[in-house]
Design an enzyme around this catalytic site. Structure first.
Site, PDB file in Angstrom:
ATOM      1  N   TRP A 112     -11.104   0.052   2.436  1.00 20.66           N
ATOM      2  CA  TRP A 112     -11.823  -1.331   2.695  1.00 20.66           C
ATOM      3  C   TRP A 112     -10.614  -2.219   2.949  1.00 20.66           C
ATOM      4  O   TRP A 112     -10.818  -3.582   2.117  1.00 20.66           O
ATOM      5  CB  TRP A 112     -12.813  -1.456   1.574  1.00 20.66           C
ATOM      6  CG  TRP A 112     -13.764  -0.189   1.352  1.00 20.66           C
ATOM      7  CD1 TRP A 112     -14.400   0.610   2.417  1.00 20.66           C
ATOM      8  CD2 TRP A 112     -14.174   0.220   0.120  1.00 20.66           C
ATOM      9  NE1 TRP A 112     -15.040   1.417   1.957  1.00 20.66           N
ATOM     10  CE2 TRP A 112     -15.014   1.529   0.655  1.00 20.66           C
ATOM     11  CE3 TRP A 112     -14.100   0.219  -1.164  1.00 20.66           C
ATOM     12  CZ2 TRP A 112     -15.682   2.250  -0.300  1.00 20.66           C
ATOM     13  CZ3 TRP A 112     -14.709   0.860  -2.175  1.00 20.66           C
ATOM     14  CH2 TRP A 112     -15.368   1.877  -1.643  1.00 20.66           C
ATOM     15  N   HIS A 113      -9.766  -1.956   3.418  1.00 23.94           N
ATOM     16  CA  HIS A 113      -8.570  -2.978   3.768  1.00 23.94           C
ATOM     17  C   HIS A 113      -8.291  -3.349   5.441  1.00 23.94           C
ATOM     18  O   HIS A 113      -7.411  -2.964   6.146  1.00 23.94           O
ATOM     19  CB  HIS A 113      -7.272  -2.601   3.298  1.00 23.94           C
ATOM     20  CG  HIS A 113      -7.200  -2.508   1.907  1.00 23.94           C
ATOM     21  ND1 HIS A 113      -6.359  -1.772   1.348  1.00 23.94           N
ATOM     22  CD2 HIS A 113      -8.156  -2.978   0.781  1.00 23.94           C
ATOM     23  CE1 HIS A 113      -6.422  -1.699  -0.078  1.00 23.94           C
ATOM     24  NE2 HIS A 113      -7.250  -2.545  -0.302  1.00 23.94           N
ATOM     25  N   VAL A 135     -23.249 -17.567  11.539  1.00 26.82           N
ATOM     26  CA  VAL A 135     -22.924 -17.949  12.776  1.00 26.82           C
ATOM     27  C   VAL A 135     -22.829 -16.994  14.029  1.00 26.82           C
ATOM     28  O   VAL A 135     -22.286 -15.800  13.698  1.00 26.82           O
ATOM     29  CB  VAL A 135     -21.415 -18.387  12.907  1.00 26.82           C
ATOM     30  CG1 VAL A 135     -20.870 -18.808  14.127  1.00 26.82           C
ATOM     31  CG2 VAL A 135     -21.092 -19.505  11.869  1.00 26.82           C
TER      32      VAL A 135
END
Length: 672
Positions: free
Chosen positions: A602-603, A331
């Site tokens: 990686w949070h 998108v």
């Protein structure tokens, strides 16, 4: 199905009767051949060569040719069962069918809701909304089905730098990540069904009660601990009362199966933490609090990943004609009405070559994650006016999109054993591979997962922790592969190996549960396919550096316990040229160490922050609607005003559950 079952049963009977290690290795060669797509003949040939070489010192000119047929039948069953095991892991029916070809040939109809992103949040929302057969949903995902490495959750790190990952790097930051490749923070995110939940550690933690009390203090009074607990229990009940003819999405949670060597390590850590006055936590269903535990709930079952993309989306999609999923659909823009007052749909690129548009008669729901959701809003003209103006992007709404980026981060501390300690078998050993594919047990199906939640503020007795410690992997000496997960520079890995000598290592990762530092996401250019600019700003606040310093001192206190001293456990001195110019073990030394080895966990959260109507820092309101624009909502971890105390996948699941209730309530009249 019956044929597969019989083949598998015969195969397991055959294997359990074999005790030779050479046979196990031969089997593994065949398994690896089949998994990697090598022909069966090649697999047979490799296995045969290995067995012959192991049992006969004279190289044969040919294999034994005489047979009455029974042996050939066993071999046939062997390969049938191996292929069945592979197919069970990669069965396409566990994922939704791809509607892309129909979209290209017949065009797209109008949908009530168009959802961007089939990660955790998008999968939950799509599943819940389409429980109502009158609601038509289109779900767009930039990636495809997860690969077999995703199913084997212990192999998820092999997906880094692959086609299944958004592989980005943060902008240079002198306060962190200096020890990583390129001296920049690595930002991998899943690009497949399930998103990052298809490559994470599968841990499911609710956070701490006070996390949501803080949200309420920030003006989000509709979000409470009691509400999150209610949603959690509701989702769990769905898994216990599944209706076969009308499947309903549900959370699948189990504990990891520990190896014997893991139990020994767990006991060591528990003994040490107990000496320091920390309790054992037997159940995390009431949230994270101060203490240590190995009872970690995770989205797993029998050694396989059970992400919500599978248990919410995959298991219901093929029985719901009102749900269409299009894969490999990037998108690029949200479409608005002529006066920019409301979202009308989206524009996307299918399979890197077809440009399509999809219309939403009710809402566009953005669930692309804490990096890609703000990126899409910015591309569409929603964001800081000065940034949009600089890129010649027409402004739709002036909002602080992309601000408030934060993450737990992760500081690895490495300890060396002076005494012998039981080391778990390698995941790559032949026996480990055979155990997993035959019975879903062993190292490939296990996790060490010993977690500590620590309050380092000695003046407070609060059960609200500020540090999360994970005692992770025992690293066999010289196994540099164990550090690939951390993406460290080669010279640092080499220095660790030299300092380790012939001893095994223990890694303890420390994460900030309440980081003060904030970063931002911006566009690199107006090109929607260009990677984003990520300013992570880890450890830029002195408060974060001091908490990480207290983390180091806590681990050093663990080293003084009788439990740790019994094994001679001490912090390894990791050679870092700049830091070694300072007195070792001084505060300045460790602040320098943080600069090099404090990296991302990686949070990521917070970049489309939720807040009250009067909150100038908020992008969305308490119902997750984008301010100033109708019919546009953000549903993922980016809406968190502050990060939760623990892995973020669990709270993201519940955010999506709550968002669905709000959406259904807002549109109940139209969609009744």
């Amino acid at each position: 199905m019956l044929t597969s079952y019989l083949a598998c049963t015969k195969f397991r009977y055959f294997i359990w009767g074999v005790t030779s290690s050479t046979a196990t290795v031969a089997l593994t060669l065949v398994v690896i051949a089949v998994i990697s797509g090598t022909t069966l003949a090649s697999g047979i040939n490799d296995a045969g060569k290995f067995l012959t070489a192991a049992n006969d010192t004279t190289p044969p000119t040919s294999c034994v040719t005489s047979s009455v047929g029974s042996a050939e039948a066993l071999v046939s069953n062997l390969f049938a069962a191996i292929n069945t095991a592979k197919c069970e892991l990669t069965n396409a029916s566990q994922w939704p069918a791809d509607f892309a070809d129909e979209a290209l040939s017949e065009g797209l109809q109008k949908y009530d809701f168009v959802i961007v992103g089939a990660g955790t949040a998008g999968s939950v929302v799509a599943s819940r909304l389409t429980e109502n057969p009158r609601i038509k949903v289109l779900l767009l995902e930039a990636g495809g089905d997860p690969p077999i490495e995703s199913e084997i959750f212990t192999m998820s790190s092999t997906l880094h730098h692959s086609a299944y990952t958004w592989t980005d790097f943060g902008e240079p930051n002198p306060n962190c990540c200096q020890g990583m490749q390129q001296r920049r923070c690595y930002w991998p995110r899943g690009k497949m069904l399930g998103g990052s939940s298809s490559m994470s550690g599968s841990i499911f933690l609710l956070g701490n009660k006070e996390d949501f009390d803080r949200w309420r203090l920030l003006g989000c009074n509709k979000w409470s601990w009691e509400e999150m607990k209610f949603l959690y229990e509701k989702a769990l009940k769905a898994s216990q009362h599944e209706v076969v003819d009308k499947p309903v999405g549900a959370i699948v949670l189990n504990h990891f199966d520990p190896l014997e060597q893991h139990k020994e390590l767990a006991q060591l850590v528990f003994n040490a933490s107990s000496e320091l006055g920390l309790r054992y936590i037997s159940n995390l269903a009431d949230g994270t609090s101060v203490g240590y535990t190995d009872a970690i709930p995770a989205n797993i079952e029998k050694g396989r990943r059970m992400s919500v993309a599978k248990t919410y989306l995959g298991q219901v999609s093929r029985s719901r004609p009102n749900l269409h999923v299009i894969k490999n659909a990037l998108v690029t823009k949200i479409l608005f009405s002529s006066d920019n007052s409301r979202a009308m749909g989206v524009e996307f690129i299918l399979r890197n070559r077809h440009r399509l548009k999809a219309a939403a008669t009710s809402e566009v729901l953005v669930a692309a994650g804490a990096i890609n959701s703000p990126k899409l809003l910015l591309q569409s003209g929603i964001g800081p006016s000065e940034h949009l103006k600089a890129l010649n992007i027409k402004q739709v709404a002036d909002l602080p999109v992309g601000n408030n980026l934060h993450d737990h981060g992760m500081l690895p501390l490495i300890l060396r054993f002076e005494s012998e300690f039981s080391v778990p078998p390698s995941m790559g050993e032949p026996q480990s591979v055979a155990d997993y594919f035959l019975r879903q047990i062993g190292p490939l199906a296990a996790s060490i997962s010993i977690m500590g939640f620590i309050n380092t503020n000695t003046s407070s007795s609060s059960q609200y922790p500020d540090l999360h410690l994970v005692s992770h992997t025992i690293v066999p000496t010289g196994n540099a592969d164990s550090f690939k997960f951390l993406q460290l520079r080669d010279e640092i890995v080499a220095g660790i190996s030299r300092a380790a000598g012939n001893q095994s290592l223990l890694q303890i990762y420390g994460s900030l549960l309440r980081p003060s530092s904030r970063g931002k996401v911006r566009l690199r250019s107006a090109d929607p396919q260009a990677p984003p600019l990520i300013y992570n700003n880890y450890a830029s606040e002195r408060a974060d550096q001091l908490t990480l310093l207290r983390n180091v001192r806590f681990v050093q206190r663990m080293c003084t316990t009788a439990a740790f001293r019994n094994y001679g456990l001490q912090l390894l001195h990791v050679p870092i040229e700049e830091c070694d110019q300072l007195p070792y073990d001084s505060d300045d030394y460790w602040i320098c160490y943080i600069k090099y080895l404090y990296i991302g966990a990686w949070h990521p959260v917070g970049t489309c922050r939720m807040g009250a109507d009067t909150d100038s820092h908020a992008v969305v309101d308490q119902r997750l609607r984008v301010r100033g624009v109708d019919r546009l909502r953000v549903v993922d971890a980016s809406i968190m005003p502050e990060i939760s105390s623990g892995n973020t996948n669990g709270p993201t699941t519940l955010i999506a559950e709550k968002a669905t209730i709000m959406i259904e309530d807002d549109w109940k009249t139209k969609l009744a």
